[in-house]
Design a protein around this motif. Structure first.
Motif, PDB file in Angstrom:
ATOM      1  N   SER A  47      -8.466   9.216   2.942  1.00 18.76           N
ATOM      2  CA  SER A  47      -8.357   7.752   3.031  1.00 18.76           C
ATOM      3  C   SER A  47      -6.919   7.297   3.186  1.00 18.76           C
ATOM      4  O   SER A  47      -6.661   6.180   3.642  1.00 18.76           O
ATOM      5  CB  SER A  47      -8.994   7.096   1.802  1.00 18.76           C
ATOM      6  OG  SER A  47      -8.249   7.359   0.632  1.00 18.76           O
ATOM      7  N   ALA A  48      -5.969   8.160   2.842  1.00 20.91           N
ATOM      8  CA  ALA A  48      -4.555   7.847   3.061  1.00 20.91           C
ATOM      9  C   ALA A  48      -4.102   8.244   4.463  1.00 20.91           C
ATOM     10  O   ALA A  48      -3.339   7.512   5.110  1.00 20.91           O
ATOM     11  CB  ALA A  48      -3.689   8.554   2.011  1.00 20.91           C
ATOM     12  N   LEU A  49      -4.589   9.398   4.945  1.00 24.87           N
ATOM     13  CA  LEU A  49      -4.085   9.936   6.208  1.00 24.87           C
ATOM     14  C   LEU A  49      -4.802   9.390   7.447  1.00 24.87           C
ATOM     15  O   LEU A  49      -4.162   9.141   8.477  1.00 24.87           O
ATOM     16  CB  LEU A  49      -4.197  11.461   6.198  1.00 24.87           C
ATOM     17  CG  LEU A  49      -3.290  12.214   5.218  1.00 24.87           C
ATOM     18  CD1 LEU A  49      -3.510  13.713   5.342  1.00 24.87           C
ATOM     19  CD2 LEU A  49      -1.823  11.877   5.463  1.00 24.87           C
ATOM     20  N   GLU A  50      -6.106   9.220   7.395  1.00 23.46           N
ATOM     21  CA  GLU A  50      -6.837   8.838   8.609  1.00 23.46           C
ATOM     22  C   GLU A  50      -6.520   7.422   9.086  1.00 23.46           C
ATOM     23  O   GLU A  50      -6.417   7.193  10.293  1.00 23.46           O
ATOM     24  CB  GLU A  50      -8.334   9.084   8.423  1.00 23.46           C
ATOM     25  CG  GLU A  50      -8.634  10.577   8.325  1.00 23.46           C
ATOM     26  CD  GLU A  50     -10.113  10.916   8.338  1.00 23.46           C
ATOM     27  OE1 GLU A  50     -10.918  10.137   8.891  1.00 23.46           O
ATOM     28  OE2 GLU A  50     -10.457  11.983   7.780  1.00 23.46           O
ATOM     29  N   PRO A  51      -6.322   6.442   8.185  1.00 19.90           N
ATOM     30  CA  PRO A  51      -5.850   5.141   8.682  1.00 19.90           C
ATOM     31  C   PRO A  51      -4.479   5.231   9.341  1.00 19.90           C
ATOM     32  O   PRO A  51      -4.208   4.526  10.319  1.00 19.90           O
ATOM     33  CB  PRO A  51      -5.812   4.278   7.412  1.00 19.90           C
ATOM     34  CG  PRO A  51      -6.822   4.901   6.513  1.00 19.90           C
ATOM     35  CD  PRO A  51      -6.713   6.368   6.764  1.00 19.90           C
ATOM     36  N   LEU A  52      -3.630   6.113   8.831  1.00 21.03           N
ATOM     37  CA  LEU A  52      -2.305   6.297   9.422  1.00 21.03           C
ATOM     38  C   LEU A  52      -2.423   6.785  10.858  1.00 21.03           C
ATOM     39  O   LEU A  52      -1.764   6.256  11.766  1.00 21.03           O
ATOM     40  CB  LEU A  52      -1.505   7.298   8.592  1.00 21.03           C
ATOM     41  CG  LEU A  52      -0.208   7.814   9.229  1.00 21.03           C
ATOM     42  CD1 LEU A  52       0.808   6.686   9.364  1.00 21.03           C
ATOM     43  CD2 LEU A  52       0.376   8.954   8.388  1.00 21.03           C
TER      44      LEU A  52
END
Length: 224
Positions: free
Chosen positions: A88-93
């Motif tokens: 949830s931290a990396l995929e929006p990035l």
């Protein structure tokens, strides 16, 4: 007579075979994996086994210990939460970076093509082709984002997700595709903030779906 397999390809054969047996439950959580037994069963030397085991550990499938055989890991609720916290931290990035690339003129046609193929497969009821093409949707997003380190860092996360997905691959494919449609449209329309928000929502829906089917995942231990 064909050329003998290179050690790298034998290592991959060992990795793929042990991975498949863990994912479908033939190798049970907590079960030791003695190198001698694997060598005899797969008819390979111990070298490719020793090369494959650290890759299996990175994928979250086994635990290595000094002077003891590798052991198949358990699936736990805390482990699932840790996985989805990182996703949830990396995929929006990466969705944000992909949309930003479109702002700068990047071509999203390959990503749109993968989405279209997934839709065609879904309409035809071909779930294997649907999930294959859906995987290429994520690869298309990564390609647009252009961050090679992200692909390297997240490969173990993909393997951990695959272990969980065996129990829910047939669950709500239309909803999964609808979320991909929303995500791809946001990226193709160069809407950076919307792309990040949809990616976050997509991951969190995946978390909820995983917990709903967790008891059906081979290796799940509700007491850990």
């Amino acid at each position: 007579m064909g050329a003998p397999e290179r050690p790298e390809s034998l290592s991959r054969v060992v990795f793929d075979e042990i991975r498949a047996r863990i994912l479908d439950g033939r190798l049970r959580a907590g079960e030791p994996l003695p190198e001698r037994d694997i060598s005899a069963e797969l008819d390979v030397s111990r070298v490719p086994i020793r090369e494959a085991l650290p890759l299996l550990e990175a994928a979250g499938l086994v635990k290595l210990s000094k002077r003891r055989p590798a052991v198949v890991t358990f699936v736990t609720r805390s482990g699932v939460d840790e996985l989805y916290d990182i996703r949830s931290a990396l995929e929006p990035l990466i969705a944000r970076k992909a949309a930003a690339a479109v702002v700068r003129g990047a071509d999203a046609s390959l990503l749109l093509g993968a989405l279209e193929r997934a839709g065609i497969a879904l309409d035809a009821g071909d779930l294997d082709a649907f999930h294959y093409s859906s995987g290429h949707v994520h690869k298309g997003i990564e390609a647009l984002a252009g961050n090679a380190l992200y692909v390297t860092v997240t490969e173990p996360l993909r393997e951990r997700s695959e272990r969980l997905n065996v129990a829910n691959m047939e669950r709500d494919p239309a909803k999964r595709h609808g979320e991909h449609v929303a995500l791809v449209e946001a990226i193709a329309n160069a809407d950076v903030e919307l792309a990040a928000a949809v990616a976050y929502s997509h991951v969190e829906w995946g978390r909820a779906r995983t917990f709903e089917t967790l008891s059906s995942v081979p290796g799940y231990d509700p007491n850990q």
